[in-house]
Design a protein around this motif. Structure first.
Motif, PDB file in Angstrom:
ATOM      1  N   VAL A  53       0.860  -1.177   0.000  1.00 49.54           N
ATOM      2  CA  VAL A  53       0.000   0.000   0.000  1.00 49.54           C
ATOM      3  C   VAL A  53       0.899   1.229   0.000  1.00 49.54           C
ATOM      4  O   VAL A  53       1.831   1.320   0.801  1.00 49.54           O
ATOM      5  CB  VAL A  53      -0.919   0.032   1.246  1.00 49.54           C
ATOM      6  CG1 VAL A  53      -1.759   1.297   1.263  1.00 49.54           C
ATOM      7  CG2 VAL A  53      -1.794  -1.197   1.293  1.00 49.54           C
ATOM      8  N   SER A  54       0.638   2.156  -0.907  1.00 50.67           N
ATOM      9  CA  SER A  54       1.378   3.421  -0.915  1.00 50.67           C
ATOM     10  C   SER A  54       0.385   4.542  -1.197  1.00 50.67           C
ATOM     11  O   SER A  54      -0.575   4.376  -1.953  1.00 50.67           O
ATOM     12  CB  SER A  54       2.494   3.397  -1.955  1.00 50.67           C
ATOM     13  OG  SER A  54       1.977   3.221  -3.251  1.00 50.67           O
ATOM     14  N   GLU A  55       0.632   5.681  -0.560  1.00 52.74           N
ATOM     15  CA  GLU A  55      -0.277   6.819  -0.704  1.00 52.74           C
ATOM     16  C   GLU A  55       0.477   8.095  -0.392  1.00 52.74           C
ATOM     17  O   GLU A  55       1.405   8.097   0.416  1.00 52.74           O
ATOM     18  CB  GLU A  55      -1.454   6.660   0.250  1.00 52.74           C
ATOM     19  CG  GLU A  55      -2.468   7.780   0.134  1.00 52.74           C
ATOM     20  CD  GLU A  55      -3.667   7.551   1.031  1.00 52.74           C
ATOM     21  OE1 GLU A  55      -4.386   6.554   0.801  1.00 52.74           O
ATOM     22  OE2 GLU A  55      -3.872   8.349   1.955  1.00 52.74           O
ATOM     23  N   ARG A  56       0.061   9.167  -1.038  1.00 52.57           N
ATOM     24  CA  ARG A  56       0.609  10.478  -0.698  1.00 52.57           C
ATOM     25  C   ARG A  56      -0.504  11.508  -0.762  1.00 52.57           C
ATOM     26  O   ARG A  56      -1.448  11.382  -1.545  1.00 52.57           O
ATOM     27  CB  ARG A  56       1.768  10.851  -1.593  1.00 52.57           C
ATOM     28  CG  ARG A  56       1.379  11.304  -2.960  1.00 52.57           C
ATOM     29  CD  ARG A  56       2.586  11.734  -3.753  1.00 52.57           C
ATOM     30  NE  ARG A  56       2.112  12.377  -4.962  1.00 52.57           N
ATOM     31  CZ  ARG A  56       2.817  13.172  -5.698  1.00 52.57           C
ATOM     32  NH1 ARG A  56       4.066  13.413  -5.374  1.00 52.57           N
ATOM     33  NH2 ARG A  56       2.324  13.725  -6.769  1.00 52.57           N
ATOM     34  N   GLY A  57      -0.377  12.491   0.056  1.00 54.53           N
ATOM     35  CA  GLY A  57      -1.311  13.606   0.071  1.00 54.53           C
ATOM     36  C   GLY A  57      -0.520  14.887  -0.074  1.00 54.53           C
ATOM     37  O   GLY A  57       0.469  15.094   0.637  1.00 54.53           O
TER      38      GLY A  57
END
Length: 112
Positions: A53-57
């Motif tokens: 899982v990878s995410e950026r905001g």
């Protein structure tokens, strides 16, 4: 706000899991997370069964002159059928969008 977003994504991933009584909960074998003072962030973790899982905001300018947090990320896992499933998503001023080869393609609605 950022904690809400992270928890929402974790809940979404958890809801995608099969409803099985023999489901094992395995810890993340790798976890990286970075935050700045403006609420922007990046995270990535890998579980023992190789779910990634990878995410950026990040803050982007909004039409009204302020800023809005735009989120983009993906998760991937190997299904019970041995196939690799990759789901990409993003959310921002233009709504929430999800794409993946295993997801149905929405049928466009003709203009009236």
């Amino acid at each position: 706000m950022k904690m809400f977003v992270v928890l929402s994504c974790l809940v979404a991933v958890a809801l995608c899991a099969p409803a099985s009584h023999d489901l094992q909960i395995l810890p993340a074998v790798r976890h990286e997370e970075k935050h700045d003072e403006f609420g922007q962030y990046a995270l990535r973790y890998i579980t023992a069964e190789n779910t990634v899982v990878s995410e950026r905001g990040r803050l982007v300018p909004s039409p009204n002159g302020g800023f809005v947090l735009e989120i983009e990320g993906q998760y991937q896992f190997i299904g019970d059928d041995g196939q690799l499933y990759v789901t990409k998503y993003r959310g921002g001023p233009d709504g929430f969008h999800v794409e993946g080869d295993h997801l149905p393609v929405p049928v466009p609605i003709p203009a009236i």
